[in-house]
Design a protein around this motif. Structure first.
Motif, PDB file in Angstrom:
ATOM      1  N   HIS A  21     -41.798   1.582  42.611  1.00 14.01           N
ATOM      2  CA  HIS A  21     -41.940  -0.015  42.720  1.00 14.01           C
ATOM      3  C   HIS A  21     -42.963  -0.072  41.818  1.00 14.01           C
ATOM      4  O   HIS A  21     -43.024  -1.502  41.354  1.00 14.01           O
ATOM      5  CB  HIS A  21     -43.065   0.252  44.201  1.00 14.01           C
ATOM      6  CG  HIS A  21     -43.523  -0.714  45.262  1.00 14.01           C
ATOM      7  ND1 HIS A  21     -43.074  -1.724  45.845  1.00 14.01           N
ATOM      8  CD2 HIS A  21     -44.844  -1.858  44.822  1.00 14.01           C
ATOM      9  CE1 HIS A  21     -43.534  -3.086  45.509  1.00 14.01           C
ATOM     10  NE2 HIS A  21     -44.670  -2.873  45.224  1.00 14.01           N
ATOM     11  N   TYR A  22     -43.595   0.489  41.246  1.00 16.25           N
ATOM     12  CA  TYR A  22     -44.785  -0.197  40.091  1.00 16.25           C
ATOM     13  C   TYR A  22     -44.278   0.255  39.062  1.00 16.25           C
ATOM     14  O   TYR A  22     -44.918   0.409  37.825  1.00 16.25           O
ATOM     15  CB  TYR A  22     -46.246   0.521  40.879  1.00 16.25           C
ATOM     16  CG  TYR A  22     -46.763  -0.342  41.575  1.00 16.25           C
ATOM     17  CD1 TYR A  22     -46.975  -1.956  42.186  1.00 16.25           C
ATOM     18  CD2 TYR A  22     -47.372   0.507  42.832  1.00 16.25           C
ATOM     19  CE1 TYR A  22     -47.732  -2.634  43.166  1.00 16.25           C
ATOM     20  CE2 TYR A  22     -47.504  -0.156  43.638  1.00 16.25           C
ATOM     21  CZ  TYR A  22     -47.942  -1.102  43.911  1.00 16.25           C
ATOM     22  OH  TYR A  22     -48.245  -2.537  45.181  1.00 16.25           O
ATOM     23  N   ILE A  23     -43.199   0.718  38.729  1.00 16.11           N
ATOM     24  CA  ILE A  23     -42.496   0.817  37.194  1.00 16.11           C
ATOM     25  C   ILE A  23     -43.161  -0.317  36.158  1.00 16.11           C
ATOM     26  O   ILE A  23     -43.792   0.524  35.540  1.00 16.11           O
ATOM     27  CB  ILE A  23     -41.095   0.944  37.659  1.00 16.11           C
ATOM     28  CG1 ILE A  23     -40.836   1.363  36.384  1.00 16.11           C
ATOM     29  CG2 ILE A  23     -40.320  -0.598  37.854  1.00 16.11           C
ATOM     30  CD1 ILE A  23     -40.426   2.811  36.626  1.00 16.11           C
ATOM     31  N   GLU A  24     -43.011  -1.535  36.806  1.00 16.98           N
ATOM     32  CA  GLU A  24     -43.631  -1.900  36.347  1.00 16.98           C
ATOM     33  C   GLU A  24     -45.275  -2.020  34.863  1.00 16.98           C
ATOM     34  O   GLU A  24     -45.138  -3.250  34.316  1.00 16.98           O
ATOM     35  CB  GLU A  24     -43.299  -3.968  35.900  1.00 16.98           C
ATOM     36  CG  GLU A  24     -44.652  -3.951  37.186  1.00 16.98           C
ATOM     37  CD  GLU A  24     -43.741  -5.270  37.440  1.00 16.98           C
ATOM     38  OE1 GLU A  24     -44.493  -6.444  37.183  1.00 16.98           O
ATOM     39  OE2 GLU A  24     -42.932  -4.900  38.785  1.00 16.98           O
ATOM     40  N   HIS A  25     -45.962  -1.416  36.216  1.00 20.25           N
ATOM     41  CA  HIS A  25     -47.073  -0.778  35.608  1.00 20.25           C
ATOM     42  C   HIS A  25     -47.478   0.034  35.244  1.00 20.25           C
ATOM     43  O   HIS A  25     -48.690   1.168  35.060  1.00 20.25           O
ATOM     44  CB  HIS A  25     -47.996  -1.499  36.985  1.00 20.25           C
ATOM     45  CG  HIS A  25     -47.899  -2.967  37.297  1.00 20.25           C
ATOM     46  ND1 HIS A  25     -48.244  -3.822  36.700  1.00 20.25           N
ATOM     47  CD2 HIS A  25     -47.642  -3.085  38.553  1.00 20.25           C
ATOM     48  CE1 HIS A  25     -48.104  -4.893  37.292  1.00 20.25           C
ATOM     49  NE2 HIS A  25     -47.768  -4.479  38.405  1.00 20.25           N
ATOM     50  N   VAL A  26     -46.619   1.023  35.384  1.00 22.46           N
ATOM     51  CA  VAL A  26     -46.679   2.366  34.636  1.00 22.46           C
ATOM     52  C   VAL A  26     -48.127   2.945  33.660  1.00 22.46           C
ATOM     53  O   VAL A  26     -48.871   3.775  33.144  1.00 22.46           O
ATOM     54  CB  VAL A  26     -45.351   3.526  34.049  1.00 22.46           C
ATOM     55  CG1 VAL A  26     -45.329   3.755  36.150  1.00 22.46           C
ATOM     56  CG2 VAL A  26     -44.728   2.660  33.920  1.00 22.46           C
ATOM     57  N   ASP A  27     -47.470   2.080  32.372  1.00 24.93           N
ATOM     58  CA  ASP A  27     -48.226   1.681  31.492  1.00 24.93           C
ATOM     59  C   ASP A  27     -49.652   1.924  31.830  1.00 24.93           C
ATOM     60  O   ASP A  27     -50.409   1.200  29.919  1.00 24.93           O
ATOM     61  CB  ASP A  27     -47.595   1.468  30.178  1.00 24.93           C
ATOM     62  CG  ASP A  27     -46.034   2.471  29.722  1.00 24.93           C
ATOM     63  OD1 ASP A  27     -46.583   3.732  30.681  1.00 24.93           O
ATOM     64  OD2 ASP A  27     -45.461   1.937  29.270  1.00 24.93           O
ATOM     65  N   LYS A  28     -50.668   0.687  32.622  1.00 20.68           N
ATOM     66  CA  LYS A  28     -50.915  -0.029  32.206  1.00 20.68           C
ATOM     67  C   LYS A  28     -52.248   1.280  33.074  1.00 20.68           C
ATOM     68  O   LYS A  28     -52.402   1.567  33.140  1.00 20.68           O
ATOM     69  CB  LYS A  28     -50.930  -1.187  34.008  1.00 20.68           C
ATOM     70  CG  LYS A  28     -50.210  -2.020  33.900  1.00 20.68           C
ATOM     71  CD  LYS A  28     -50.372  -3.294  33.041  1.00 20.68           C
ATOM     72  CE  LYS A  28     -49.118  -3.941  32.051  1.00 20.68           C
ATOM     73  NZ  LYS A  28     -48.096  -4.284  33.860  1.00 20.68           N
ATOM     74  N   ASP A  29     -54.214   0.698  32.391  1.00 23.22           N
ATOM     75  CA  ASP A  29     -54.935   1.146  32.468  1.00 23.22           C
ATOM     76  C   ASP A  29     -55.094   1.268  34.470  1.00 23.22           C
ATOM     77  O   ASP A  29     -55.960   2.596  34.387  1.00 23.22           O
ATOM     78  CB  ASP A  29     -56.602   0.865  31.663  1.00 23.22           C
ATOM     79  CG  ASP A  29     -56.437  -0.642  31.942  1.00 23.22           C
ATOM     80  OD1 ASP A  29     -55.915  -0.901  32.717  1.00 23.22           O
ATOM     81  OD2 ASP A  29     -57.208  -0.710  31.062  1.00 23.22           O
ATOM     82  N   PHE A  30     -55.006   0.542  35.153  1.00 24.66           N
ATOM     83  CA  PHE A  30     -55.524   0.732  36.419  1.00 24.66           C
ATOM     84  C   PHE A  30     -54.352   1.461  36.938  1.00 24.66           C
ATOM     85  O   PHE A  30     -53.956   1.874  38.291  1.00 24.66           O
ATOM     86  CB  PHE A  30     -55.260  -0.838  36.983  1.00 24.66           C
ATOM     87  CG  PHE A  30     -54.184  -1.685  37.496  1.00 24.66           C
ATOM     88  CD1 PHE A  30     -53.315  -1.799  37.981  1.00 24.66           C
ATOM     89  CD2 PHE A  30     -53.765  -2.436  35.731  1.00 24.66           C
ATOM     90  CE1 PHE A  30     -52.182  -2.761  38.057  1.00 24.66           C
ATOM     91  CE2 PHE A  30     -53.176  -3.843  35.882  1.00 24.66           C
ATOM     92  CZ  PHE A  30     -52.327  -3.627  36.922  1.00 24.66           C
ATOM     93  N   PHE A  31     -52.915   2.116  36.650  1.00 25.67           N
ATOM     94  CA  PHE A  31     -52.000   2.184  37.094  1.00 25.67           C
ATOM     95  C   PHE A  31     -52.235   3.804  38.579  1.00 25.67           C
ATOM     96  O   PHE A  31     -52.102   3.901  39.826  1.00 25.67           O
ATOM     97  CB  PHE A  31     -50.773   2.699  35.858  1.00 25.67           C
ATOM     98  CG  PHE A  31     -50.180   3.669  36.943  1.00 25.67           C
ATOM     99  CD1 PHE A  31     -48.951   2.735  37.236  1.00 25.67           C
ATOM    100  CD2 PHE A  31     -49.378   4.928  36.751  1.00 25.67           C
ATOM    101  CE1 PHE A  31     -47.671   3.383  38.358  1.00 25.67           C
ATOM    102  CE2 PHE A  31     -48.432   5.566  37.673  1.00 25.67           C
ATOM    103  CZ  PHE A  31     -47.418   5.051  38.268  1.00 25.67           C
TER     104      PHE A  31
END
Ligand code: CMP
Length: 134
Positions: free
Chosen positions: A48-58
């Motif tokens: 679901h959150y594939i676009e956020h995997v590299d974000k520091d809040f993941f």
């Protein structure tokens, strides 16, 4: 008629806001076509959150979304995708409009109560995750 996928996140369920949130959608002539209570798996959240995997809040996001059940809903109505996003309000609760779900109830940028698809292709992708992978 357009369809959109909504998640009422763990804070919405645990704070007893499910009825209030659904009431707001229904007040705008959006109809529930599918609904279920789901305990998200790490696999579902990564998809679901594939676009956020590299974000520091993941990691914080996955921990929060795994903390309890969510309600997955398909809402149907005219311009459902944009209308639901307006009813939800901005992602960041500090800038979310008063009168929106997040503006009235959200407690942090992560714990922001609801998620909604941002496009037709987003709806189709998310529908498969929440309604077909169980
Ligand atoms: P959602 O609409 O589900 O899309 C991505 C989610 O990540 C968002 O709602 C928030 O729950 C969370 N999020 C977005 N930005 C941040 C951030 N800067 N810090 C922490 N969590 C965030």
């Amino acid at each position: 008629m357009e369809k959109t996928l909504v998640l009422i996140k763990p804070d919405g369920v645990s704070r007893g806001l499910v009825g209030e949130i659904i009431r707001r959608y229904e007040a705008h002539m959006l109809h529930i076509s599918e609904m279920q209570l789901v305990q998200p798996t790490a696999e579902m959240l990564c998809a679901h959150y594939i676009e956020h995997v590299d974000k520091d809040f993941f990691c914080e996001l996955v921990e929060y979304m795994s903390s309890g059940p969510v309600i997955a809903l398909v809402l149907c109505g005219e311009s459902a995708i944009s209308l639901v996003r307006k009813i939800n309000g901005s992602t960041n609760f500090m800038s979310a409009e008063l009168g929106s779900i997040r503006g009235d109830f959200a407690s942090s940028i992560t714990q922001n109560l609801v998620h909604a698809s941002d496009s037709q292709s987003g709806f189709e992708r998310e529908y498969d995750i929440w309604f077909k992978s169980l």
